[in-house]
Design a protein around this motif. Structure first.
Motif, PDB file in Angstrom:
ATOM      1  N   VAL A 175      55.760 -12.814  46.926  1.00 10.70           N
ATOM      2  CA  VAL A 175      55.162 -14.031  47.482  1.00 10.70           C
ATOM      3  C   VAL A 175      53.657 -13.825  47.663  1.00 10.70           C
ATOM      4  O   VAL A 175      53.226 -12.864  48.312  1.00 10.70           O
ATOM      5  N   VAL A 176      52.874 -14.701  47.047  1.00  4.00           N
ATOM      6  CA  VAL A 176      51.425 -14.748  47.254  1.00  4.00           C
ATOM      7  C   VAL A 176      51.079 -16.206  47.524  1.00  4.00           C
ATOM      8  O   VAL A 176      51.137 -17.049  46.625  1.00  4.00           O
ATOM      9  N   HIS A 177      50.753 -16.513  48.755  1.00  5.01           N
ATOM     10  CA  HIS A 177      50.472 -17.900  49.117  1.00  5.01           C
ATOM     11  C   HIS A 177      49.218 -18.415  48.421  1.00  5.01           C
ATOM     12  O   HIS A 177      48.291 -17.665  48.131  1.00  5.01           O
ATOM     13  N   ASN A 178      49.225 -19.725  48.152  1.00  6.33           N
ATOM     14  CA  ASN A 178      47.998 -20.384  47.735  1.00  6.33           C
ATOM     15  C   ASN A 178      46.938 -20.202  48.817  1.00  6.33           C
ATOM     16  O   ASN A 178      47.252 -19.968  49.991  1.00  6.33           O
ATOM     17  N   GLY A 179      45.698 -20.351  48.409  1.00  4.19           N
ATOM     18  CA  GLY A 179      44.611 -20.204  49.367  1.00  4.19           C
ATOM     19  C   GLY A 179      43.741 -21.445  49.426  1.00  4.19           C
ATOM     20  O   GLY A 179      44.054 -22.481  48.834  1.00  4.19           O
ATOM     21  N   ILE A 180      42.643 -21.322  50.142  1.00  2.00           N
ATOM     22  CA  ILE A 180      41.674 -22.411  50.257  1.00  2.00           C
ATOM     23  C   ILE A 180      40.290 -21.782  50.408  1.00  2.00           C
ATOM     24  O   ILE A 180      40.130 -20.796  51.132  1.00  2.00           O
ATOM     25  N   GLY A 215      44.104 -30.949  64.442  1.00  2.00           N
ATOM     26  CA  GLY A 215      43.148 -30.761  63.357  1.00  2.00           C
ATOM     27  C   GLY A 215      42.295 -29.519  63.561  1.00  2.00           C
ATOM     28  O   GLY A 215      42.054 -28.765  62.608  1.00  2.00           O
ATOM     29  N   ALA A 216      41.845 -29.289  64.780  1.00  2.00           N
ATOM     30  CA  ALA A 216      41.035 -28.104  65.065  1.00  2.00           C
ATOM     31  C   ALA A 216      41.840 -26.823  64.841  1.00  2.00           C
ATOM     32  O   ALA A 216      41.329 -25.830  64.301  1.00  2.00           O
ATOM     33  N   ALA A 217      43.108 -26.844  65.235  1.00  2.00           N
ATOM     34  CA  ALA A 217      43.962 -25.676  65.022  1.00  2.00           C
ATOM     35  C   ALA A 217      44.209 -25.450  63.532  1.00  2.00           C
ATOM     36  O   ALA A 217      44.267 -24.308  63.063  1.00  2.00           O
ATOM     37  N   GLY A 218      44.355 -26.537  62.774  1.00  2.00           N
ATOM     38  CA  GLY A 218      44.541 -26.416  61.335  1.00  2.00           C
ATOM     39  C   GLY A 218      43.324 -25.817  60.658  1.00  2.00           C
ATOM     40  O   GLY A 218      43.439 -24.986  59.741  1.00  2.00           O
ATOM     41  N   LEU A 219      42.133 -26.229  61.099  1.00  2.00           N
ATOM     42  CA  LEU A 219      40.892 -25.687  60.550  1.00  2.00           C
ATOM     43  C   LEU A 219      40.811 -24.184  60.799  1.00  2.00           C
ATOM     44  O   LEU A 219      40.490 -23.401  59.895  1.00  2.00           O
ATOM     45  N   ALA A 220      41.138 -23.764  62.011  1.00  2.00           N
ATOM     46  CA  ALA A 220      41.107 -22.332  62.338  1.00  2.00           C
ATOM     47  C   ALA A 220      42.122 -21.567  61.490  1.00  2.00           C
ATOM     48  O   ALA A 220      41.835 -20.461  61.001  1.00  2.00           O
ATOM     49  N   ARG A 221      43.286 -22.144  61.289  1.00  2.00           N
ATOM     50  CA  ARG A 221      44.321 -21.450  60.513  1.00  2.00           C
ATOM     51  C   ARG A 221      43.930 -21.332  59.045  1.00  2.00           C
ATOM     52  O   ARG A 221      44.139 -20.294  58.411  1.00  2.00           O
ATOM     53  N   ALA A 222      43.361 -22.388  58.491  1.00  2.00           N
ATOM     54  CA  ALA A 222      42.933 -22.346  57.095  1.00  2.00           C
ATOM     55  C   ALA A 222      41.892 -21.255  56.886  1.00  2.00           C
ATOM     56  O   ALA A 222      41.917 -20.546  55.868  1.00  2.00           O
ATOM     57  N   ARG A 223      40.988 -21.107  57.832  1.00  2.00           N
ATOM     58  CA  ARG A 223      39.898 -20.133  57.685  1.00  2.00           C
ATOM     59  C   ARG A 223      40.379 -18.695  57.809  1.00  2.00           C
ATOM     60  O   ARG A 223      39.847 -17.801  57.153  1.00  2.00           O
ATOM     61  N   THR A 224      41.375 -18.457  58.656  1.00  2.00           N
ATOM     62  CA  THR A 224      41.768 -17.077  58.946  1.00  2.00           C
ATOM     63  C   THR A 224      42.952 -16.575  58.141  1.00  2.00           C
ATOM     64  O   THR A 224      43.091 -15.365  57.952  1.00  2.00           O
ATOM     65  N   GLU A 225      43.810 -17.485  57.638  1.00  2.00           N
ATOM     66  CA  GLU A 225      45.066 -17.029  57.040  1.00  2.00           C
ATOM     67  C   GLU A 225      45.213 -17.315  55.552  1.00  2.00           C
ATOM     68  O   GLU A 225      46.127 -16.785  54.917  1.00  2.00           O
ATOM     69  N   PHE A 226      44.329 -18.129  54.969  1.00  2.00           N
ATOM     70  CA  PHE A 226      44.587 -18.555  53.600  1.00  2.00           C
ATOM     71  C   PHE A 226      43.363 -18.384  52.686  1.00  2.00           C
ATOM     72  O   PHE A 226      43.026 -19.270  51.919  1.00  2.00           O
ATOM     73  N   GLY A 227      42.733 -17.230  52.747  1.00  2.00           N
ATOM     74  CA  GLY A 227      41.600 -16.979  51.876  1.00  2.00           C
ATOM     75  C   GLY A 227      42.040 -16.601  50.464  1.00  2.00           C
ATOM     76  O   GLY A 227      43.043 -15.895  50.276  1.00  2.00           O
ATOM     77  N   TRP A 228      41.291 -17.034  49.452  1.00  2.00           N
ATOM     78  CA  TRP A 228      41.613 -16.679  48.067  1.00  2.00           C
ATOM     79  C   TRP A 228      41.366 -15.201  47.801  1.00  2.00           C
ATOM     80  O   TRP A 228      41.971 -14.611  46.883  1.00  2.00           O
TER      81      TRP A 228
END
Length: 420
Positions: free
Chosen positions: A182-187, A377-390
């Motif tokens: 498993v390799v998650h997609n990133g952002i 939305g703020a929690a989603g922004l924090a999660r995208a930045r910390t957990e889903f890097g390419w």
């Protein structure tokens, strides 16, 4: 005194990345995945990209045109023609990595012809998209055959979510579970970030001062747009609904969608449909200004678009299916809508009215409580930045390459070892 010269650096692993989509021609999540992954992989391996379409100017990117065949041949045959050319060009590669059935045959052919490892990333599975028979006719049976042959023989499979991994093992029981990673997609949160400009909204007649419910996706059965449109009849009448629609899969789904949009416009205002791909700036402005981003997908192995919305600080309402719950935390970064689905591969809700009502209720819940939506939305922004890097996705992909080479006895080589 004799001084031994420094050893020549070991050559880097040559990986040929095989894909249909590659910039500037991208129309779906798989294309975004390949483009972003390639950027990061270039620092780790000697990467050669082989894609479909017009010539590209980028170094080590080769494109192959679909050739016309005599008579009215199925488009799937032209796809296979490109795969043959791609496979021929893979001579000298240490490993090939294919994405989607459109390029899986090239990976399988190169694996067989040159005896090199084949890694395949599964972004979706053909047997779980039976509506594609409307689009491809007999080509759907051919695409399913290609995918099965490639995935069952691949040295390793990469699933874009744990839900996708479960689907692979269920649909293809011959696959060894130990070969599925498993390799998650990133952002890329440098590119996807809040943009509070309003030029795009004004251009399309959207009022930035009214609540906004946003959909972005292709017009296909998979994305659940008809279900969203039926739910929209019950949305708070103050809200606008903006539909950013990609190209329809078939004339039938295009006609069904157009009829539902027309019917909805007869009973409420503020329904805006935008056809075609938006430029990045316009998309960011819509994502940022949305009160709620809605992903009503019936089949979604991961859903990069949800990450894009989260990276813009927007709360997400999404179907609790596939890999979506691995991205959208229910009650944390958005709301998940449960759905009971047919088990025939179509994903059709067993009770479409109940699903539409639940979807509308979740959207209305956030429209009625903007402060709650803002917190999600703020929690989603924090999660995208910390957990889903390419960068993390690329390092994990390289680790899969290393495991394949080690299993084959070809490595890993010191110069290929990861530092994470």
């Amino acid at each position: 005194m004799y001084v031994q010269p420094p050893a020549a650096p070991s050559p880097r692993l040559r990986v040929d990345l095989l894909t249909k989509e590659f910039p500037p021609y991208i129309y779906g999540g798989a294309g975004v995945h390949v483009a972003e992954l390639a950027k990061e992989l270039r620092a780790l391996v000697d990467l050669r990209v082989r894609c479909f379409g017009a010539p590209r100017d980028e170094r080590h990117v080769s494109a192959y045109a679909e050739r016309e065949l005599p008579g009215e041949q199925n488009p799937a045959l032209r796809t296979l023609g490109v795969n043959v050319e791609m496979a021929a060009a893979c001579a000298g590669a240490d490993l090939v990595h294919s994405h989607t059935w459109y390029a899986n045959a090239a990976g399988r052919l190169a694996q067989t012809l040159y005896g090199i490892p084949h890694v395949a990333t599964a972004h979706s599975l053909e047997p779980l998209r039976p509506w594609k028979a409307e689009q491809l006719g007999g080509g759907y049976a051919l695409s399913s055959l290609v995918e099965r042959s490639a995935l069952e023989s691949a040295d390793a499979l990469i699933a874009v979510s744990h839900g996708m991994r479960e689907d692979i093992l269920r649909v293809y029981p011959e696959v060894d579970p130990h070969r599925v990673h498993v390799v998650h997609n990133g952002i890329d949160t440098r590119a996807y970030r809040p943009d509070h400009g309003t030029a795009a909204l004004e251009r399309y007649g959207v009022d930035p001062d009214r609540p906004l419910v946003l959909f972005v996706g292709r017009v296909t059965r998979q994305k659940g747009l008809p279900q969203l449109l039926r739910a929209a009849f019950a949305f708070d009448p103050r809200a606008q609904l903006v539909l950013c629609c990609g190209q329809p899969d078939t004339p039938e789904i295009a006609a069904e969608t157009a009829a539902l949009v027309d019917e909805l416009r007869r009973v409420r205002d503020g329904v805006v449909r935008i056809d075609g791909m938006l430029d990045r700036t316009s998309l960011l402005q819509f994502l940022t200004h949305a009160s709620v981003f809605v992903c009503p997908s019936l089949y979604e192995p991961m859903g990069i678009v949800n990450l894009e919305a989260m990276a813009c600080g927007t709360a997400v309402v999404a179907t609790a299916t596939g890999g979506i719950p691995e991205v959208v935390a229910d009650g944390g970064t958005g709301l998940l809508v449960p759905v009971e689905q047919e088990q025939d591969g179509s994903g059709t809700p067993l009770d479409p009215r109940h699903f539409a009502a639940d979807l509308a209720a979740a959207v209305n819940r956030l429209l009625a409580d903007p402060d709650h939506a803002a917190r999600l939305g703020a929690a989603g922004l924090a999660r995208a930045r910390t957990e889903f890097g390419w960068d993390v996705a690329a390092q994990r992909t390289q680790a899969v390459y290393d495991s394949v080479l080690e299993r084959r006895g070809d490595g890993p080589r010191p110069d290929l070892l990861m530092s994470v």
